[in-house]
Design a protein around this motif. Sequence first.
Motif, PDB file in Angstrom:
ATOM      1  N   SER A 175      -6.619 -13.660  40.134  1.00 36.26           N
ATOM      2  CA  SER A 175      -6.140 -12.424  40.765  1.00 36.26           C
ATOM      3  C   SER A 175      -6.745 -11.223  40.040  1.00 36.26           C
ATOM      4  CB  SER A 175      -4.613 -12.367  40.712  1.00 36.26           C
ATOM      5  OG  SER A 175      -4.152 -12.526  39.372  1.00 36.26           O
ATOM      6  N   VAL A 176      -8.069 -11.084  40.167  1.00 34.16           N
ATOM      7  CA  VAL A 176      -8.805  -9.973  39.554  1.00 34.16           C
ATOM      8  C   VAL A 176      -9.706  -9.336  40.601  1.00 34.16           C
ATOM      9  CG1 VAL A 176      -8.754 -11.025  37.246  1.00 34.16           C
ATOM     10  CG2 VAL A 176     -10.678 -11.517  38.783  1.00 34.16           C
ATOM     11  N   ASN A 177     -10.307  -8.200  40.233  1.00 33.83           N
ATOM     12  CA  ASN A 177     -11.257  -7.510  41.116  1.00 33.83           C
ATOM     13  C   ASN A 177     -10.672  -7.225  42.495  1.00 33.83           C
ATOM     14  OD1 ASN A 177     -13.371  -7.410  39.196  1.00 33.83           O
ATOM     15  ND2 ASN A 177     -13.944  -9.518  39.675  1.00 33.83           N
ATOM     16  N   GLN A 178      -9.486  -6.648  42.480  1.00 32.33           N
ATOM     17  CA  GLN A 178      -8.826  -6.211  43.717  1.00 32.33           C
ATOM     18  C   GLN A 178      -8.697  -7.346  44.730  1.00 32.33           C
ATOM     19  OE1 GLN A 178     -10.359  -2.247  45.039  1.00 32.33           O
ATOM     20  NE2 GLN A 178     -11.600  -2.349  43.184  1.00 32.33           N
ATOM     21  N   GLY A 179      -8.339  -8.505  44.214  1.00 38.50           N
ATOM     22  CA  GLY A 179      -8.120  -9.644  45.101  1.00 38.50           C
ATOM     23  C   GLY A 179      -9.379 -10.380  45.504  1.00 38.50           C
ATOM     24  N   SER A 180     -10.513 -10.094  44.839  1.00 37.16           N
ATOM     25  CA  SER A 180     -11.769 -10.760  45.182  1.00 37.16           C
ATOM     26  C   SER A 180     -12.107 -11.906  44.240  1.00 37.16           C
ATOM     27  CB  SER A 180     -12.922  -9.740  45.175  1.00 37.16           C
ATOM     28  OG  SER A 180     -12.710  -8.747  46.159  1.00 37.16           O
ATOM     29  N   GLY A 181     -11.307 -12.109  43.197  1.00 40.98           N
ATOM     30  CA  GLY A 181     -11.585 -13.163  42.246  1.00 40.98           C
ATOM     31  C   GLY A 181     -12.745 -12.812  41.335  1.00 40.98           C
ATOM     32  N   GLN A 182     -13.111 -13.755  40.473  1.00 39.72           N
ATOM     33  CA  GLN A 182     -14.229 -13.569  39.555  1.00 39.72           C
ATOM     34  C   GLN A 182     -15.458 -14.259  40.125  1.00 39.72           C
ATOM     35  OE1 GLN A 182     -13.476 -14.706  35.472  1.00 39.72           O
ATOM     36  NE2 GLN A 182     -15.656 -14.884  35.012  1.00 39.72           N
ATOM     37  N   SER A 183     -16.587 -13.561  40.096  1.00 37.84           N
ATOM     38  CA  SER A 183     -17.803 -14.104  40.688  1.00 37.84           C
ATOM     39  C   SER A 183     -18.687 -14.819  39.679  1.00 37.84           C
ATOM     40  CB  SER A 183     -18.609 -12.977  41.350  1.00 37.84           C
ATOM     41  OG  SER A 183     -19.837 -13.463  41.835  1.00 37.84           O
ATOM     42  N   SER A 184     -18.825 -14.258  38.471  1.00 36.15           N
ATOM     43  CA  SER A 184     -19.845 -14.754  37.548  1.00 36.15           C
ATOM     44  C   SER A 184     -19.364 -14.640  36.112  1.00 36.15           C
ATOM     45  CB  SER A 184     -21.144 -13.964  37.751  1.00 36.15           C
ATOM     46  OG  SER A 184     -20.904 -12.570  37.576  1.00 36.15           O
ATOM     47  N   GLY A 185     -20.246 -15.018  35.194  1.00 34.13           N
ATOM     48  CA  GLY A 185     -19.941 -14.886  33.784  1.00 34.13           C
ATOM     49  C   GLY A 185     -19.242 -16.106  33.216  1.00 34.13           C
ATOM     50  N   TYR A 186     -18.219 -15.837  32.394  1.00 38.85           N
ATOM     51  CA  TYR A 186     -17.494 -16.884  31.681  1.00 38.85           C
ATOM     52  C   TYR A 186     -16.006 -16.801  31.986  1.00 38.85           C
ATOM     53  CZ  TYR A 186     -21.748 -17.120  28.761  1.00 38.85           C
ATOM     54  OH  TYR A 186     -23.043 -17.246  28.310  1.00 38.85           O
ATOM     55  N   ILE A 187     -15.316 -17.872  31.670  1.00 42.26           N
ATOM     56  CA  ILE A 187     -13.869 -17.911  31.818  1.00 42.26           C
ATOM     57  C   ILE A 187     -13.327 -18.798  30.697  1.00 42.26           C
ATOM     58  CG2 ILE A 187     -14.007 -19.803  33.505  1.00 42.26           C
ATOM     59  CD1 ILE A 187     -11.515 -18.624  34.867  1.00 42.26           C
ATOM     60  N   LEU A 188     -12.255 -18.343  30.049  1.00 49.60           N
ATOM     61  CA  LEU A 188     -11.698 -19.062  28.900  1.00 49.60           C
ATOM     62  C   LEU A 188     -10.317 -19.609  29.248  1.00 49.60           C
ATOM     63  CD1 LEU A 188     -11.801 -19.823  25.849  1.00 49.60           C
ATOM     64  CD2 LEU A 188     -10.702 -17.602  25.402  1.00 49.60           C
ATOM     65  N   TYR A 189     -10.142 -20.908  28.994  1.00 56.43           N
ATOM     66  CA  TYR A 189      -8.867 -21.578  29.217  1.00 56.43           C
ATOM     67  C   TYR A 189      -8.279 -21.983  27.866  1.00 56.43           C
ATOM     68  CZ  TYR A 189     -10.667 -22.099  34.000  1.00 56.43           C
ATOM     69  OH  TYR A 189     -11.190 -21.863  35.255  1.00 56.43           O
ATOM     70  N   GLU A 190      -7.016 -21.669  27.662  1.00 53.95           N
ATOM     71  CA  GLU A 190      -6.323 -22.063  26.442  1.00 53.95           C
ATOM     72  C   GLU A 190      -5.044 -22.823  26.786  1.00 53.95           C
ATOM     73  OE1 GLU A 190      -7.562 -18.370  23.444  1.00 53.95           O
ATOM     74  OE2 GLU A 190      -5.520 -18.508  24.240  1.00 53.95           O
ATOM     75  N   THR A 191      -4.792 -23.880  26.049  1.00 56.60           N
ATOM     76  CA  THR A 191      -3.538 -24.621  26.197  1.00 56.60           C
ATOM     77  C   THR A 191      -3.204 -25.271  24.861  1.00 56.60           C
ATOM     78  OG1 THR A 191      -2.335 -26.242  27.538  1.00 56.60           O
ATOM     79  CG2 THR A 191      -4.596 -26.792  26.950  1.00 56.60           C
ATOM     80  N   THR A 192      -1.945 -25.560  24.648  1.00 57.70           N
ATOM     81  CA  THR A 192      -1.498 -26.148  23.386  1.00 57.70           C
ATOM     82  C   THR A 192      -1.465 -27.670  23.493  1.00 57.70           C
ATOM     83  OG1 THR A 192      -0.148 -24.196  22.902  1.00 57.70           O
ATOM     84  CG2 THR A 192       0.368 -26.220  21.691  1.00 57.70           C
TER      85      THR A 192
END
Length: 633
Positions: free
Chosen positions: A419-436
Amino acid sequence: MRTFLVRLAYILCLSSALPVMAQRGQDRWPRINQTHLTPSLLKTRRVGLKVKGSSFTLEGSTFQILAGTIHYFRVPREYWRDRLLKLKACGFNTVTTHIPWNLHEPVIGHIYFSGNLDFMSFISTASEVGLWVIVCPGPYIGCDLDLGGLPSWLLRDPNMRLRTTYKGFQKAVNRYFDQLIPRIELLQYHKGGPIIAVQIDNEYGSYQQDIKYMAFIKQALERRKIKELLITADKGLELKEGHLKNVLASVHMKDIRQKTYRDLYEIQGRGPVLIMVYTASGFDTWGRIRRSQDAQVLMKDVREMFKLRFSLNFYMFHGGTNFGFMGGAESLDVYLPAVTSYDYGALLSEDGDYTPEYYVFQEFLHSVTGVPTTSPLERVSKVVYKSLTRLNFMTLWEILPLLDRPITSAKPVSMEWLSVNQGSGQSSGYILYETTIYRGGLLTSKGHLQDRGQVFLNEKFVGILDHFTDRLNIEASRGTYLLRILVENQGRLANGPRINTERKGLTGDIYLNNSPLKRFTIYSLEMQTLFLERKLPSLWKPVTKEARGPAFFLAFLRVGDFPQDTFIKLEGWKKGVVFINGRILGRYWDVGPQKTLYLPGPWLQPGSNEIILFEEQAPGQQIQFVKHPFLGY
């Protein structure tokens, strides 16, 4: 390619269906005089590009299309005129360009036609230097771009069927075309502009998911007052599948067989043959050897095509650069992402310099067209700036608390569904996931990680998950650990039916000891200009021997009053992205084949220039600059 032309000449010379071409095939490169058919001389526009018998005509005069492709979005705007003048000086009479929807509408409803995306100025400049224009508005264009030039936000719809008459796709196309096509309409031949033909989509015969789709796109263009010659373009074995009735079919020079010419004759009889994609070479992919061309074969092919009076489009005349994250990927049994350079073995190099092949083609084209050879334009000067050794850095982990509030989710969420970029999602780059997690074991992605993920236990690097490796052993005793997975989108497939599933990041569950992991904190690391301007505070510290990625590294380049082109050489650096004054230049990776990055002078400013490298693994000792590129052997 040699085999293709032997078949081509044999088929055409023996075919009673094409007697005119057969006769022409016996001539030696018949001269053509088209010097009177230029935008500046044809002030009165009555009849545009038409098909008459086995030829094209323009204002009733026989016209042979000699085109070359240049992508305005892969060339700095300041160099558009230079590249177009070199196309004209080589002996070509037409430029072909494609319009990438994803660059023009990166966010739903926000459509841009300014700066380096001002295609109207590019087309007007083409006219000023004496070139006609074939425009390819898509909506799908291919061109080795991320998702073939389609915007990734289309994939937010879980039922999306790209390049079909699916209502969600139709609605998005119509909204985009409402803004795009009126701008093209103003530049058509009959309006006094240089556009003589418009291509409908691209290579639909190889996709063919909806028999109504091409008719929908044709009607969408015509409803918006496109009146110039419409064409389709398909590979040799797929002409019929991508063809539309009463629309000229052109051929991409791939998979040419006898069936190609039987199909072509069935479709349009003795109509002219247009090789819409005569490919010089191909784009390079990370980790593979550089693709090369044989100049002698190229020239032999073109001579044969001239004997047969084919029209042709040279793809690419000038390839340019996959700036930012625009490059896509191909799948030849394995996933192969495009390198930053789009040199493509073109007649002009990535930085716009002349190649030996340019001069060979120039000599031949001028010999058959009768156009006198003009003095060559000056080469764009290059400079070697002083190497940068004073570097500062900050780790990705130090920056995370300063970013926008992360997203929390019970299950992984792909880039497109954030839910970023005014509802357009993320197009490129990186994404970081964290969990315990509370113990080690076997981490498996089961194909749900796209494309390359670095796995960390707290801040300690563990290993890589990607298209080749889907399991990783996590060594840890019982305790509480933060499992981090930094995923890079290396580029979506540019073609094929699998584009409908090209979501990036974690696209499904990831498992530890066969149990799906839950409760994720997710950071969007798109790394666009605003990310760099707002998110990198004054926490920089001098680089030490212990500095490791993922981290940002900062240096400043001093430039005189007249910035010039150069190439960045990153010897000793491993993998990452280069930013120049807040703009993404492109990716680097020590697996090659590309070892230098083209840095255009217009990207620099007199005085101080900020250079930031996001290095995933380990930094080199300096940032070097060289005069000449190294794109591989």
